[in-house]
Design an enzyme around this catalytic site. Structure first.
Site, PDB file in Angstrom:
ATOM      1  N   GLY A 269       0.761  -1.236   0.000  1.00  0.00           N
ATOM      2  CA  GLY A 269       0.000   0.000   0.000  1.00  0.00           C
ATOM      3  C   GLY A 269       0.791   1.285   0.000  1.00  0.00           C
ATOM      4  O   GLY A 269       0.212   2.379  -0.041  1.00  0.00           O
ATOM      5  N   GLU A 311       4.434  -6.271   1.834  1.00  0.00           N
ATOM      6  CA  GLU A 311       4.058  -6.751   0.499  1.00  0.00           C
ATOM      7  C   GLU A 311       3.884  -5.616  -0.503  1.00  0.00           C
ATOM      8  O   GLU A 311       2.778  -5.389  -0.991  1.00  0.00           O
ATOM      9  CB  GLU A 311       2.717  -7.484   0.576  1.00  0.00           C
ATOM     10  CG  GLU A 311       2.674  -8.640   1.514  1.00  0.00           C
ATOM     11  CD  GLU A 311       1.255  -9.173   1.715  1.00  0.00           C
ATOM     12  OE1 GLU A 311       1.126 -10.379   1.914  1.00  0.00           O
ATOM     13  OE2 GLU A 311       0.289  -8.378   1.672  1.00  0.00           O
ATOM     14  N   PRO A 312       4.938  -4.890  -0.840  1.00  0.00           N
ATOM     15  CA  PRO A 312       4.786  -3.788  -1.790  1.00  0.00           C
ATOM     16  C   PRO A 312       4.503  -4.289  -3.202  1.00  0.00           C
ATOM     17  O   PRO A 312       5.114  -5.265  -3.653  1.00  0.00           O
ATOM     18  CB  PRO A 312       6.144  -3.092  -1.732  1.00  0.00           C
ATOM     19  CG  PRO A 312       7.101  -4.186  -1.367  1.00  0.00           C
ATOM     20  CD  PRO A 312       6.344  -5.090  -0.428  1.00  0.00           C
ATOM     21  N   GLY A 313       3.586  -3.646  -3.879  1.00  0.00           N
ATOM     22  CA  GLY A 313       3.326  -3.963  -5.284  1.00  0.00           C
ATOM     23  C   GLY A 313       3.629  -2.729  -6.117  1.00  0.00           C
ATOM     24  O   GLY A 313       4.676  -2.614  -6.752  1.00  0.00           O
ATOM     25  N   TYR A 355     -10.849   4.277 -11.777  1.00  0.00           N
ATOM     26  CA  TYR A 355     -10.634   4.986 -10.507  1.00  0.00           C
ATOM     27  C   TYR A 355     -10.541   6.503 -10.651  1.00  0.00           C
ATOM     28  O   TYR A 355     -10.313   7.190  -9.666  1.00  0.00           O
ATOM     29  CB  TYR A 355      -9.305   4.556  -9.878  1.00  0.00           C
ATOM     30  CG  TYR A 355      -9.107   3.095  -9.629  1.00  0.00           C
ATOM     31  CD1 TYR A 355      -9.951   2.392  -8.773  1.00  0.00           C
ATOM     32  CD2 TYR A 355      -8.044   2.420 -10.218  1.00  0.00           C
ATOM     33  CE1 TYR A 355      -9.735   1.053  -8.525  1.00  0.00           C
ATOM     34  CE2 TYR A 355      -7.827   1.078  -9.967  1.00  0.00           C
ATOM     35  CZ  TYR A 355      -8.674   0.399  -9.122  1.00  0.00           C
ATOM     36  OH  TYR A 355      -8.454  -0.929  -8.876  1.00  0.00           O
ATOM     37  N   CYS A 382     -14.520   2.310 -28.517  1.00  0.00           N
ATOM     38  CA  CYS A 382     -15.846   2.853 -28.746  1.00  0.00           C
ATOM     39  C   CYS A 382     -16.535   3.017 -27.408  1.00  0.00           C
ATOM     40  O   CYS A 382     -17.341   2.176 -26.988  1.00  0.00           O
ATOM     41  CB  CYS A 382     -16.645   1.933 -29.652  1.00  0.00           C
ATOM     42  SG  CYS A 382     -16.146   2.144 -31.338  1.00  0.00           S
ATOM     43  N   TYR A 411      -0.401  -2.048 -12.274  1.00  0.00           N
ATOM     44  CA  TYR A 411      -1.838  -2.149 -12.549  1.00  0.00           C
ATOM     45  C   TYR A 411      -2.219  -1.582 -13.912  1.00  0.00           C
ATOM     46  O   TYR A 411      -3.297  -1.024 -14.088  1.00  0.00           O
ATOM     47  CB  TYR A 411      -2.646  -1.472 -11.421  1.00  0.00           C
ATOM     48  CG  TYR A 411      -2.293  -2.017 -10.053  1.00  0.00           C
ATOM     49  CD1 TYR A 411      -2.624  -3.321  -9.713  1.00  0.00           C
ATOM     50  CD2 TYR A 411      -1.609  -1.253  -9.112  1.00  0.00           C
ATOM     51  CE1 TYR A 411      -2.286  -3.844  -8.464  1.00  0.00           C
ATOM     52  CE2 TYR A 411      -1.265  -1.767  -7.860  1.00  0.00           C
ATOM     53  CZ  TYR A 411      -1.610  -3.056  -7.548  1.00  0.00           C
ATOM     54  OH  TYR A 411      -1.271  -3.568  -6.320  1.00  0.00           O
TER      55      TYR A 411
HETATM   56  C1  LIG Z   1      -2.790  -5.332  -3.554  1.00  0.00           C
HETATM   57  C2  LIG Z   1      -2.170  -5.908  -2.360  1.00  0.00           C
HETATM   58  C3  LIG Z   1      -0.847  -5.584  -2.052  1.00  0.00           C
HETATM   59  C4  LIG Z   1      -0.037  -4.587  -2.816  1.00  0.00           C
HETATM   60  O1  LIG Z   1      -0.563  -3.310  -2.715  1.00  0.00           O
HETATM   61  P1  LIG Z   1       0.215  -2.063  -3.373  1.00  0.00           P
HETATM   62  O2  LIG Z   1      -0.669  -0.923  -3.086  1.00  0.00           O
HETATM   63  O3  LIG Z   1       0.344  -2.356  -4.810  1.00  0.00           O
HETATM   64  O4  LIG Z   1       1.523  -1.978  -2.676  1.00  0.00           O
HETATM   65  C5  LIG Z   1      -0.282  -6.224  -0.973  1.00  0.00           C
HETATM   66  N1  LIG Z   1      -0.977  -7.120  -0.232  1.00  0.00           N
HETATM   67  C6  LIG Z   1      -2.257  -7.442  -0.513  1.00  0.00           C
HETATM   68  C7  LIG Z   1      -2.953  -8.432   0.313  1.00  0.00           C
HETATM   69  C8  LIG Z   1      -2.897  -6.842  -1.563  1.00  0.00           C
HETATM   70  O5  LIG Z   1      -4.171  -7.141  -1.829  1.00  0.00           O
END
Ligand SMILES: *Cc1c(COP(=O)(O)O)cnc(C)c1O
Length: 459
Positions: A269, A311-313, A355, A382, A411
């Site tokens: 997050g 858990e960074p994404g 979003y 379209c 994303y």
């Molecule tokens: C989406 C998600 C993440 C990653 O979130 P980011 O905002 O991309 O860092 C980590 N853990 C869980 C469980 C998620 O659903």
């Protein structure tokens, strides 16, 4: 693992300014003397010539630098583990990159799990999330020897216990907890508040009861708890608060069941800078703050310090991605608006439509020219909602220009679709002056590959 590198004479990691002093560029992106945007040492126009348009370009050095910042912050000190939330951007090459940087992987479906396996990712470093995992997905995870399953609900807990029992294994699990933390971010990407489809609710007592249930499961090894309070969060205090709430919960579990959590997973997050309005903190500060919060809470409550997992994404990949488009038709409604259409749109980046997400962009082939006009960037679907950027200042735009939308690494490819039967662009990793395709462009043949005509219609 060395942090920071020099590319093309620009100190890596510093944000470069576009020629006219406007937007910031990330990673190795820079404008060369010819006024061309370069990523990973290659001119964007050259990338389009070589790999086609539109094109997802991922700056490999930038992804690695982000991984290294997380590694330095959380792993090197021995505090914990960093697992990349692969849903942000997942391909087999990305799995290899993550593996080589010493991070783990978080998957949320059988498809992501299968991709990791195919890429040769070590399964003991994989965590499996999701609020509705099927028996088939759980069985696949067990058969692969997955590192940990994050159990989301009772329905899953019972089935997982049974499936593990059938295989004679005891599977490590975390319980996903909804701590009831309301953080300031967009509603669609807010997952920590009570009213959520994810996890066991803490404030109602459901979470503690779930821990009792998991301890009674013979084939589940209860490691600890997980929470994910949302996405694109800028206030570090939100993470600190989550750590405090979760450690308080751990204390409650000790009193109630006499168990100590070994792992505290605080989810992802961490926010990134999409536009000048966003002001993210440093990963190093984020790490220091949550590590300290967990340590202090443990000390205060006379508990052992659990292994911390994050858990960074988005913050691993978002700023490393740039989408290159070719400008096509331009429509000016005098006194109202000028629409500039590109050869992609919501099919390769659904986030603005989904979003209301904001992006910045520049003309890659006119990157040192001053802005002259305000235009609105639209896609080719379209669909009136197929807008990418409203009211963007650019140099004089002409058909054939290459528009570079920045910060599209997270994303975008992951959420891409085939609406209007538009094929997905190729994904290219660029590094040290070279591009490599990591996902091929979808062809028209690919689009009909799974179509079948019933025999009755062939007669
Ligand atoms: C989406 C998600 C993440 C990653 O979130 P980011 O905002 O991309 O860092 C980590 N853990 C869980 C469980 C998620 O659903």
């Amino acid at each position: 693992m060395t942090a920071g590198r020099e590319l093309g004479g620009f100190p890596y990691g510093q944000e470069q300014k576009k020629g006219d002093g406007g937007m910031k560029l990330h990673g190795t992106s820079q404008v060369n003397e010819q006024g061309q945007l370069c990523i990973g040492g290659v001119e964007a126009t050259e990338l389009v010539k070589q790999f086609g348009s539109p094109l997802y370009v991922m700056d490999e050095a930038a992804i690695r630098a982000n991984c290294q910042a997380y590694y330095q912050g959380f792993v090197a000190s021995g505090a914990g583990e960093v697992i990349y939330a692969s849903k942000a951007f997942m391909t087999m090459a990305m799995c290899r990159l993550i593996e080589s940087e010493g991070l783990g992987l978080d998957v949320v479906s059988g498809g992501e799990l299968y991709t990791a396996k195919q890429a040769g990712f070590p399964m003991e470093r994989v965590y499996f999330h999701g609020n509705n995992k099927t028996d088939e997905e759980l069985a696949l995870a067990l058969d692969y020897g997955i590192g940990c399953i994050v159990v989301d609900n009772h329905f899953e807990m019972k089935r997982l216990d049974k499936l593990a029992g059938e295989r004679g294994v005891k599977v490590p699990v975390l319980l996903r907890i909804t701590p009831g933390i309301d953080c300031h971010t967009h509603d669609f990407v807010r997952t920590g508040q009570i009213d959520s489809k994810f996890g066991f609710t803490l404030p109602t007592g459901q979470a503690a009861e779930a821990v009792g249930a998991v301890l009674a499961c013979e084939n589940l090894d209860f490691l600890g708890v997980h929470c994910h309070i949302g996405s694109q969060i800028f206030e570090l205090a939100s993470f600190q608060y989550a750590a405090e709430v979760m450690m308080g919960f751990a204390d409650e579990l000790r009193a109630k069941f006499g168990c100590t959590i070994r792992v505290l997973n605080l989810g992802g997050g961490f926010g990134i800078r999409y536009t000048e309005k966003d002001d993210p903190a440093d990963v190093a500060d984020y790490a220091r703050l949550v590590i300290e919060a967990v340590q202090q809470e443990a000390q205060k409550r006379n508990m052992p310090v659990p292994k911390l997992v994050v858990e960074p994404g988005r913050s691993i990949v978002a700023t490393a991605g740039t989408t290159l488009y070719t400008v096509g038709s331009i429509k000016e409604i005098t006194g109202v608006r000028k629409y500039v259409a590109v050869d992609g749109g919501m099919t390769d980046n659904p986030r603005p439509a989904l979003y209301g997400s904001k992006y910045e962009a520049l003309l890659a082939n006119k990157a040192n020219q001053p802005n002259e006009e305000v235009v609105t960037i639209t896609g080719k679907c379209c669909e009136s909602g197929d807008m990418l950027i409203w009211d963007l200042s650019l140099p004089k735009v002409e058909s054939g220009d290459i528009l570079a939308v920045t910060c599209t690494g997270a994303y975008n490819y992951a959420m891409s679709m085939n609406y209007n039967r538009i094929g997905r662009p190729a994904v290219v990793f660029v590094r040290d002056g070279e591009g490599s395709v990591v996902v091929k462009r979808e062809t028209w043949e690919d689009l009909v590959r799974n179509d079948q005509i019933p025999a009755s219609m062939l007669r």
